[in-house]
Design a protein around this motif. Sequence first.
Motif, PDB file in Angstrom:
ATOM      1  N   MET A 166       9.691 -19.084  -2.864  1.00  0.00           N
ATOM      2  CA  MET A 166      10.490 -17.879  -3.006  1.00  0.00           C
ATOM      3  C   MET A 166      11.919 -18.227  -3.408  1.00  0.00           C
ATOM      4  O   MET A 166      12.462 -19.258  -2.990  1.00  0.00           O
ATOM      5  N   VAL A 167      12.538 -17.368  -4.212  1.00  0.00           N
ATOM      6  CA  VAL A 167      13.977 -17.425  -4.511  1.00  0.00           C
ATOM      7  C   VAL A 167      14.555 -16.115  -3.993  1.00  0.00           C
ATOM      8  O   VAL A 167      14.175 -15.027  -4.458  1.00  0.00           O
ATOM      9  N   LEU A 168      15.491 -16.196  -3.021  1.00  0.00           N
ATOM     10  CA  LEU A 168      15.898 -15.020  -2.260  1.00  0.00           C
ATOM     11  C   LEU A 168      17.414 -14.907  -2.157  1.00  0.00           C
ATOM     12  O   LEU A 168      18.129 -15.907  -2.230  1.00  0.00           O
ATOM     13  N   ASN A 169      17.859 -13.669  -1.939  1.00  0.00           N
ATOM     14  CA  ASN A 169      19.281 -13.363  -1.789  1.00  0.00           C
ATOM     15  C   ASN A 169      19.715 -13.672  -0.353  1.00  0.00           C
ATOM     16  O   ASN A 169      19.330 -12.972   0.583  1.00  0.00           O
ATOM     17  N   ALA A 170      20.533 -14.710  -0.174  1.00  0.00           N
ATOM     18  CA  ALA A 170      20.980 -15.096   1.166  1.00  0.00           C
ATOM     19  C   ALA A 170      21.945 -14.094   1.765  1.00  0.00           C
ATOM     20  O   ALA A 170      22.152 -14.092   2.985  1.00  0.00           O
ATOM     21  N   ASP A 171      22.544 -13.232   0.949  1.00  0.00           N
ATOM     22  CA  ASP A 171      23.522 -12.259   1.433  1.00  0.00           C
ATOM     23  C   ASP A 171      22.875 -10.935   1.822  1.00  0.00           C
ATOM     24  O   ASP A 171      23.586  -9.991   2.187  1.00  0.00           O
ATOM     25  N   ASP A 172      21.569 -10.856   1.740  1.00  0.00           N
ATOM     26  CA  ASP A 172      20.801  -9.684   2.149  1.00  0.00           C
ATOM     27  C   ASP A 172      19.913 -10.121   3.320  1.00  0.00           C
ATOM     28  O   ASP A 172      18.945 -10.857   3.128  1.00  0.00           O
ATOM     29  N   MET A 173      20.232  -9.656   4.534  1.00  0.00           N
ATOM     30  CA  MET A 173      19.530 -10.153   5.713  1.00  0.00           C
ATOM     31  C   MET A 173      18.082  -9.680   5.794  1.00  0.00           C
ATOM     32  O   MET A 173      17.294 -10.242   6.563  1.00  0.00           O
ATOM     33  N   MET A 174      17.700  -8.675   5.020  1.00  0.00           N
ATOM     34  CA  MET A 174      16.290  -8.312   4.939  1.00  0.00           C
ATOM     35  C   MET A 174      15.582  -9.164   3.893  1.00  0.00           C
ATOM     36  O   MET A 174      14.520  -9.726   4.146  1.00  0.00           O
ATOM     37  N   CYS A 175      16.177  -9.253   2.714  1.00  0.00           N
ATOM     38  CA  CYS A 175      15.586 -10.046   1.638  1.00  0.00           C
ATOM     39  C   CYS A 175      15.418 -11.507   2.059  1.00  0.00           C
ATOM     40  O   CYS A 175      14.385 -12.133   1.788  1.00  0.00           O
ATOM     41  N   SER A 176      16.417 -12.067   2.745  1.00  0.00           N
ATOM     42  CA  SER A 176      16.366 -13.483   3.119  1.00  0.00           C
ATOM     43  C   SER A 176      15.275 -13.776   4.139  1.00  0.00           C
ATOM     44  O   SER A 176      14.865 -14.923   4.312  1.00  0.00           O
ATOM     45  N   GLU A 177      14.764 -12.734   4.832  1.00  0.00           N
ATOM     46  CA  GLU A 177      13.704 -12.898   5.823  1.00  0.00           C
ATOM     47  C   GLU A 177      12.312 -12.718   5.224  1.00  0.00           C
ATOM     48  O   GLU A 177      11.317 -12.818   5.935  1.00  0.00           O
ATOM     49  N   VAL A 203      25.492   4.371   3.425  1.00  0.00           N
ATOM     50  CA  VAL A 203      24.228   3.735   3.796  1.00  0.00           C
ATOM     51  C   VAL A 203      24.477   2.333   4.330  1.00  0.00           C
ATOM     52  O   VAL A 203      25.164   1.530   3.697  1.00  0.00           O
ATOM     53  N   GLN A 204      23.932   2.036   5.495  1.00  0.00           N
ATOM     54  CA  GLN A 204      23.956   0.695   6.073  1.00  0.00           C
ATOM     55  C   GLN A 204      22.603   0.490   6.740  1.00  0.00           C
ATOM     56  O   GLN A 204      22.346   0.968   7.843  1.00  0.00           O
ATOM     57  N   ASP A 205      21.709  -0.222   6.050  1.00  0.00           N
ATOM     58  CA  ASP A 205      20.329  -0.351   6.501  1.00  0.00           C
ATOM     59  C   ASP A 205      20.090  -1.543   7.418  1.00  0.00           C
ATOM     60  O   ASP A 205      18.959  -1.747   7.868  1.00  0.00           O
ATOM     61  N   VAL A 206      21.115  -2.347   7.680  1.00  0.00           N
ATOM     62  CA  VAL A 206      20.983  -3.442   8.653  1.00  0.00           C
ATOM     63  C   VAL A 206      22.096  -3.283   9.692  1.00  0.00           C
ATOM     64  O   VAL A 206      23.076  -4.029   9.706  1.00  0.00           O
ATOM     65  N   PRO A 207      21.974  -2.291  10.567  1.00  0.00           N
ATOM     66  CA  PRO A 207      23.016  -2.069  11.573  1.00  0.00           C
ATOM     67  C   PRO A 207      22.911  -3.036  12.752  1.00  0.00           C
ATOM     68  O   PRO A 207      23.834  -3.133  13.561  1.00  0.00           O
ATOM     69  N   PRO A 210      18.003  -8.185  12.363  1.00  0.00           N
ATOM     70  CA  PRO A 210      16.631  -7.895  11.937  1.00  0.00           C
ATOM     71  C   PRO A 210      15.580  -8.542  12.830  1.00  0.00           C
ATOM     72  O   PRO A 210      14.427  -8.104  12.841  1.00  0.00           O
ATOM     73  N   ARG A 211      15.952  -9.564  13.578  1.00  0.00           N
ATOM     74  CA  ARG A 211      14.969 -10.261  14.413  1.00  0.00           C
ATOM     75  C   ARG A 211      14.884  -9.703  15.832  1.00  0.00           C
ATOM     76  O   ARG A 211      13.801  -9.463  16.348  1.00  0.00           O
ATOM     77  N   CYS A 212      16.039  -9.511  16.495  1.00  0.00           N
ATOM     78  CA  CYS A 212      15.992  -9.123  17.907  1.00  0.00           C
ATOM     79  C   CYS A 212      16.637  -7.774  18.187  1.00  0.00           C
ATOM     80  O   CYS A 212      16.566  -7.269  19.305  1.00  0.00           O
ATOM     81  N   GLY A 213      17.296  -7.181  17.189  1.00  0.00           N
ATOM     82  CA  GLY A 213      17.972  -5.907  17.402  1.00  0.00           C
ATOM     83  C   GLY A 213      19.325  -6.042  18.061  1.00  0.00           C
ATOM     84  O   GLY A 213      19.950  -5.039  18.419  1.00  0.00           O
ATOM     85  N   GLY A 214      19.820  -7.275  18.216  1.00  0.00           N
ATOM     86  CA  GLY A 214      21.115  -7.506  18.844  1.00  0.00           C
ATOM     87  C   GLY A 214      22.276  -7.164  17.935  1.00  0.00           C
ATOM     88  O   GLY A 214      22.112  -6.844  16.749  1.00  0.00           O
ATOM     89  N   GLU A 215      23.485  -7.261  18.488  1.00  0.00           N
ATOM     90  CA  GLU A 215      24.698  -6.921  17.743  1.00  0.00           C
ATOM     91  C   GLU A 215      25.019  -8.019  16.735  1.00  0.00           C
ATOM     92  O   GLU A 215      24.964  -9.212  17.045  1.00  0.00           O
ATOM     93  N   LEU A 216      25.376  -7.581  15.542  1.00  0.00           N
ATOM     94  CA  LEU A 216      25.749  -8.512  14.483  1.00  0.00           C
ATOM     95  C   LEU A 216      27.260  -8.688  14.426  1.00  0.00           C
ATOM     96  O   LEU A 216      28.011  -7.710  14.535  1.00  0.00           O
ATOM     97  N   LYS A 217      27.697  -9.901  14.232  1.00  0.00           N
ATOM     98  CA  LYS A 217      29.095 -10.209  13.961  1.00  0.00           C
ATOM     99  C   LYS A 217      29.196 -10.558  12.484  1.00  0.00           C
ATOM    100  O   LYS A 217      28.669 -11.567  12.026  1.00  0.00           O
ATOM    101  N   TRP A 218      29.890  -9.696  11.744  1.00  0.00           N
ATOM    102  CA  TRP A 218      29.979  -9.871  10.293  1.00  0.00           C
ATOM    103  C   TRP A 218      31.164 -10.759   9.930  1.00  0.00           C
ATOM    104  O   TRP A 218      32.288 -10.521  10.366  1.00  0.00           O
ATOM    105  N   ASP A 219      30.885 -11.767   9.124  1.00  0.00           N
ATOM    106  CA  ASP A 219      31.963 -12.531   8.502  1.00  0.00           C
ATOM    107  C   ASP A 219      32.611 -11.667   7.431  1.00  0.00           C
ATOM    108  O   ASP A 219      33.829 -11.561   7.336  1.00  0.00           O
TER     109      ASP A 219
END
Length: 460
Positions: A166-177, A203-207, A210-219
Motif C-alpha cells: 500500500m501507498v498511503l497518506n500519513a497525514d490522514d489518520m483513517m487512510c494511514s490505518e 467537517v471533522q471526521d476524526v474527532p 481511530p483506535r481507542c476513541g481517546g483524546e487526540l493531541k494535534w501537532d
Amino acid sequence: MKRTPYFYLVLFVSKLVRFLLLKLGRNATNFPGELAIWLCRSFIGRMPKPEKVVCITGTNGKTTVANLVEDVLERTGADFYCNRNGSNVYSGVASLLISNSDWRGRPTKKLAVFELDERSSNLILPYMRPDIMLCTNIFRDSYKRNAHPEFILDFLNKYIPDGVPMVLNADDMMCSELKPGNPRAYFSIARQPSDGEGSRNIVQDVPACPRCGGELKWDFRRYHHIGRAACKDCGFSSPKAGYTAVGLTETDMEVDIGGESFRFPLANSAYINVYNSLAAVALLCELGLEPGKIAGALGSVGISATRYMEEEVNGRKAILHLAKGQNPVACSRAFQNIRDYPGKKAVILFLDDFFDAQHTVENVSWLYDADFEFLADGSVVQLIAAGARHWDVYLRLLLAGVPAERIDHMPGTGGAAEVLRPGEPDSVFILYDVYTIRLAEDTQRLVVERLKKEAAKNAD
C-alpha cells in the motif's frame, strides 16, 4: 478462474460490440464491459491480467493522481494501459481489459494502471489482485454514496486483498490505518508556517483516536482531519513517512526520500494539489522509477484541464475549477483555494447534481457541511449561483456571512456570464460538478469573450 468456452464466447461478443461502437464514432469505454459482466458475472476474474497491476483509489484526488502517474509513465517510455479516458467502476475496468487484449483474452501490455472508484472495490478487487495500491485519502462524500467515511474505510479493508503493498497518506489518520497488516509506504507534507492546531472547517471526521476513541493531541491540523496527531491514551500517532515534502514554493516541492533530498515541480501549490503530486511521486518511486526521471517528466505535466484550467485575457483570468457538487470536502477545498488566490475574484457556482436535476430531488443538506464561509472574504467581490437549487445556495451564502449585494442567482445556467459586473474582478472562477464540464467550458468561453470586450473598450 477457469476459462470456459462460454467465457471465450462472451469475450468475442464484447470485442465485436466494441468494434462496432468505435465504427459508429462512440467511445466504447463502458458498454462492452457492462455487457460482458451481464453475460458472465465472473468475467473480470476469468480475464487474463497484465504482469503488473497498479490501482489508485480514495475519496478525492484519485483522478488527478492517476493522470500524473500515467503522464510520467508515458514520458519515461513505459509500456502500459490505463482507464484515463474511461469509467473507474467495474464495467469500465472490464472494458479496458477487453480493449487491451487479443481475441483470446491475452493482455497486449505488461503494465496496467487502474483508477478505481472506492465503492466498486467489491466488484473488482476480489477478481483482480493489485501488485501495488495507492489511497489518496478517506473523506465523507455524497450522502447518496459515501457520507460516512468509516463505512468506506471498512469497505476497503474488506475487499483490498491481504498482502498487497500500500501507498498511503500519513497525514490522514483513517487512510494511514487502511489494511494495517499489509506492507506500506507513506507520504506526508511536513508542518508549514501556515499550519495551526485548530481546524478551520465545519467537517471533522476524526474527532477522536481511530483506535481507542481517546483524546487526540494535534501537532497541527491542516484542514478537516488532515494533519498530524497522537492519542493521549493509547499512544497511537500519525506514522512517519518515507516520502515527506519538507519545503514548498509556488513552483516546486522539496521531498525527503530516505534521507536524501529531491526537488519536484508543481503545477499548482494549493495543498490538495501538493498532496496529489506527492502521492504520484511516492507511487512511482515504489514502482522503481528513479526520482530524477520522475522530476524531469513532471516538469512537462499539468493538472488535467477537466479539473483546473486558467485562461488569461489582458492580465485577467477565467478559471475552471472542479468542485464536485454534493462533496462538502472537495467544495470546501475549492472555496479556500479561491479565497487564497491573489486579487479580486468573482465566482460562478454550478453545484447542482447533474443526475438529480434530471431524475430526482437533490438532498441539499451537504451545503451546510461545506465551508461557504471562505467565500465571505472581502476579496470575493461577486458570487453567481445558477441552476435549479439557486435559492438554496443563495440562502447558504447569506448564512455564511456573504453580503446580499455581492450575490446574484438565477434558475437558468445560460445567463451566468452575462451578469458579471464589469471591471471588478481580476479573476473569474467557474466552479462545476464532475458531470457539468461542458457547461463550465461553454461558460468560460463566454467569460473570456466578455473580458476581451472589456479590454477592447478600455483600450478605446
